[in-house]
Design a protein around this motif. Sequence first.
Motif, short mmCIF file in Angstrom:
data_model
loop_
_atom_site.label_atom_id
_atom_site.label_comp_id
_atom_site.label_asym_id
_atom_site.label_seq_id
_atom_site.Cartn_x
_atom_site.Cartn_y
_atom_site.Cartn_z
N GLU A 259 -29.31 0.00 13.07
CA GLU A 259 -30.15 -1.19 13.01
C GLU A 259 -31.30 -1.04 12.01
OE1 GLU A 259 -31.11 -1.60 17.20
OE2 GLU A 259 -29.49 -3.08 17.43
N GLY A 260 -31.00 -0.36 10.91
CA GLY A 260 -31.98 -0.21 9.85
C GLY A 260 -33.10 0.76 10.15
N SER A 261 -32.92 1.60 11.16
CA SER A 261 -34.00 2.53 11.53
C SER A 261 -34.03 3.77 10.65
CB SER A 261 -33.85 2.95 13.00
OG SER A 261 -32.64 3.66 13.20
N MET A 262 -33.04 3.91 9.76
CA MET A 262 -33.07 5.06 8.84
C MET A 262 -32.37 4.68 7.55
SD MET A 262 -30.22 7.53 10.62
CE MET A 262 -28.57 6.95 11.02
N PRO A 263 -32.81 5.26 6.45
CA PRO A 263 -32.18 4.94 5.15
C PRO A 263 -30.85 5.67 4.99
CG PRO A 263 -33.92 6.57 4.85
CD PRO A 263 -33.96 6.17 6.30
N LEU A 264 -29.94 5.05 4.29
CA LEU A 264 -28.64 5.66 3.99
C LEU A 264 -28.50 5.77 2.47
CD1 LEU A 264 -26.19 3.78 6.42
CD2 LEU A 264 -27.16 6.06 6.69
N ASP A 265 -28.32 6.98 1.99
CA ASP A 265 -28.07 7.21 0.57
C ASP A 265 -26.55 7.20 0.38
OD1 ASP A 265 -27.75 8.12 -2.01
OD2 ASP A 265 -29.26 9.70 -1.86
N ALA A 266 -26.00 6.01 0.13
CA ALA A 266 -24.55 5.86 0.06
C ALA A 266 -23.96 6.69 -1.06
CB ALA A 266 -24.19 4.38 -0.12
N ALA A 267 -24.67 6.82 -2.17
CA ALA A 267 -24.13 7.59 -3.30
C ALA A 267 -23.98 9.06 -2.93
CB ALA A 267 -25.05 7.44 -4.51
N ALA A 268 -25.01 9.62 -2.30
CA ALA A 268 -24.94 11.03 -1.91
C ALA A 268 -23.89 11.26 -0.83
CB ALA A 268 -26.31 11.51 -1.41
N ILE A 269 -23.85 10.37 0.15
CA ILE A 269 -22.87 10.53 1.23
C ILE A 269 -21.46 10.41 0.69
CG2 ILE A 269 -22.02 9.55 3.40
CD1 ILE A 269 -24.89 8.63 3.98
N GLY A 270 -21.23 9.43 -0.16
CA GLY A 270 -19.90 9.27 -0.73
C GLY A 270 -19.48 10.45 -1.59
N LYS A 271 -20.43 10.99 -2.36
CA LYS A 271 -20.12 12.13 -3.21
C LYS A 271 -19.80 13.37 -2.38
CE LYS A 271 -22.68 12.59 -6.83
NZ LYS A 271 -23.86 12.91 -7.71
N GLY A 272 -20.55 13.59 -1.31
CA GLY A 272 -20.35 14.78 -0.50
C GLY A 272 -19.14 14.71 0.40
N CYS A 273 -18.80 13.51 0.88
CA CYS A 273 -17.69 13.37 1.83
C CYS A 273 -16.37 13.00 1.16
CB CYS A 273 -18.03 12.30 2.88
SG CYS A 273 -19.35 12.77 3.99
N GLY A 274 -16.42 12.25 0.09
CA GLY A 274 -15.18 11.78 -0.49
C GLY A 274 -14.56 10.70 0.39
N GLY A 275 -13.32 10.35 0.14
CA GLY A 275 -12.65 9.35 0.94
C GLY A 275 -13.26 7.98 0.76
N THR A 276 -13.15 7.16 1.80
CA THR A 276 -13.67 5.79 1.78
C THR A 276 -14.92 5.72 2.65
OG1 THR A 276 -11.44 4.90 1.51
CG2 THR A 276 -13.15 3.38 2.29
N LEU A 277 -16.02 5.28 2.08
CA LEU A 277 -17.28 5.18 2.82
C LEU A 277 -17.55 3.73 3.17
CD1 LEU A 277 -19.95 6.37 3.88
CD2 LEU A 277 -20.91 6.00 1.58
N GLU A 278 -17.84 3.50 4.46
CA GLU A 278 -18.25 2.18 4.93
C GLU A 278 -19.62 2.32 5.57
OE1 GLU A 278 -15.59 -0.08 7.23
OE2 GLU A 278 -13.80 0.45 6.06
N THR A 279 -20.59 1.56 5.08
CA THR A 279 -21.93 1.59 5.63
C THR A 279 -22.21 0.29 6.37
OG1 THR A 279 -22.91 0.71 3.61
CG2 THR A 279 -22.75 3.11 3.80
N GLY A 280 -23.12 0.36 7.32
CA GLY A 280 -23.49 -0.82 8.10
C GLY A 280 -24.72 -0.54 8.92
N ASP A 281 -25.11 -1.55 9.74
CA ASP A 281 -26.34 -1.44 10.53
C ASP A 281 -26.08 -1.38 12.03
OD1 ASP A 281 -27.94 -1.58 8.23
OD2 ASP A 281 -27.84 -3.77 8.22
N GLN A 282 -24.92 -1.87 12.49
CA GLN A 282 -24.70 -1.90 13.94
C GLN A 282 -23.19 -1.86 14.23
OE1 GLN A 282 -25.22 -5.36 16.64
NE2 GLN A 282 -27.15 -4.38 17.25
N PHE A 283 -22.61 -0.70 14.01
CA PHE A 283 -21.17 -0.56 14.24
C PHE A 283 -20.82 -0.54 15.72
CE2 PHE A 283 -21.24 1.08 9.85
CZ PHE A 283 -20.18 0.37 9.32
N CYS A 284 -21.81 -0.33 16.60
CA CYS A 284 -21.52 -0.34 18.03
C CYS A 284 -21.63 -1.74 18.61
CB CYS A 284 -22.47 0.60 18.78
SG CYS A 284 -24.23 0.15 18.60
#
Length: 673
Positions: free
Chosen positions: A12-37
């Motif tokens: 719910e926006g309580s923390m920043p997500l660095d999509a570029a860093a996460i995608g580079k470190g994890c590989g695969g397909t990255l999906e970001t969002g605010d409330q997946f639950c």
Amino acid sequence: MSDRIVIACSCEGSMPLDAAAIGKGCGGTLETGDQFCGRELPRVRAALASGAPVTVSCTLKAPLFREVAEELGAEDRVAFANIRETAGWSAQGAAAGPKMAALLAAATETLPVPANVSFESQGVALVYGRDEAAIEAGRRLTDHLDVTVLLSRPGEVAVPSSGEVPVLKGTVRTAKGHLGAFTLTVDDTALPLPSSRRALAFGPSRDGAISTCDIVVDLTGGTPLFPAHELRSGYLRADPGDPAAVERVLFEASHLVGTFDKPRFIDFHADLCAHSRSRITGCTRCLDVCPTGAIAPAGDHVAIDPHVCAGCGSCASVCPTGAAAYALPPADAQMRRLRTLLAAFRKAGGAAPVLLIHDDAHGAPLIDALARFGDGLPADVLPFSLNEVTQVGPELVAAAFAYGASAVRFLVRARPKHDVAPLLRNAARLETIVQALGYGAPAGGAVVSLIETDDPDALGEALATGPRGTPAPVPSGFMPDGDVRGVLRFAVSELHHAAPHPVDRVALDAGAPFGGLAFDTASCTLCHACVGACPTGALADDPDRPRLTFAESACVQCGLCAATCPEDVIGLVPQLDFAAWAAPRRVLKEEEPFECIACGKAFGTRSTIERIVGRLRDRHWMFAGPAGEQRIKALMMCDTCRVSHVLTEGFDPHTAEENRPRTSEDYIRARQG
């Protein structure tokens, strides 16, 4: 992770997500969002339905996501990582992208499930106390358990109003066992007299009575019956003067009926154990550190009682051969998770991380509290959860620096549940090694150390101000595999290869699990007694010639060779000699073989045979004169030819005049003469 879907939520926006860093470190397909639950749950459902493996960045709502995965038959394809309390909820959350990537990547490493140990309790309980408090406790447990009360050296104790709970007098001399299988030896045992009026009176007593039970409730307030008693399953102890503690013990005891399982924490391999050979004691490291008494000598090796073992892992952390290996998780699986964690952090743009090793029972709540009420973990601190911090051996710390860590911190309680002395020794030893190899902090300070606290703010302060060392210029990427000792060899070698300033040799303290030998070559007779005693094959002979070789990488400094050597020519040299570890087996001594004068087969050494012949010729009546020469030849033959020669020549020591048995006729002739 190229085929994996990574779901990263900002909560719910309580923390920043660095999509570029996460995608580079994890590989695969990255999906970001605010409330997946909540409103974005359909996106999770679609990812799970795709057939691809999925990593979800939330452990709080893991039950919900598991339920969805089970509906779709994807429960074996989903993994979970906590990136909120460990990374995003931090004063440095904006810089925590590489850490998030590392945590998400490490969560994909599956860990094998260890075997279980079962306890069977029929509810037979012994309440051990001194006065009416024990009798009352026994009375309250009768609805749940089959209870007997044993009073140790009772004073004036009021007579119970009913006999529904058996009461005896006696003092426990020895105790052994565990839940479902306690055996107690009791002295001064006596039954109460039925005629007891104002106070319990007892009949004649005897020593050495044996009592067996499933549960022991100790309300004596005296010395515990077991070492590390709080870790002994089925043994419950409380101060009789503390009503709340007594209530907790009675509640727990009332529920100890049935079958109970716990993990088999240690995989033990007796063939690797270096405890003893030929009744000579060698390694006792595990015996010295076990807090519960679960380990005992059993001939050439030790035996570990899995029912008594409390899972601290100290034995595995100090075992030099890998005979005692921690199974929760195994060393190679644990190291693969570490490798993935640090590699993903580096790939995502992070550098020189601090590895924070903690347990779930103490460390995880402390990290959670720091995130919720403090500044959270620094962005360069990677939490690494284990069952017990005390299970960590030198292989994991060595690998952490080889993989690029700048420091390793162990988070333990201010008053540890398990003895941390073995962990402190391992940490000090690894500190010596990494400092010698150039991994130290430029401004000084230990880069391998313990943080002993129950305060989240103290944890945050220690991590923020603790020294960072010099990381490996080119971190290793070695894949750990095999048993504990094999993993250790890999880790130590890679630690040296990746070092900022490598050296060939590091001197270590006595008791270190690796080192060399101080060997007196001139005094060695090549009897090879040391080879028979060596449990790891570090010392070896040669079937083709008289030679003794040594592989330092296999030496565990157990001392069996030194204790066995009849010439006392071997000493231990605790050290880490990287050049010796990389070199082939070293020849300690080699001599020219002596060839049998009959068949030409090599046997023994020329120096030994010539020394024996020289000492016996003309100095012993059996080897003097013409007949003695034939016996000298027997000494210069192999065992097969020697037997044939002796039979052919008909050697009989009793036929020689010097050694012929004297008879009565000899004495008569001597007297007449």
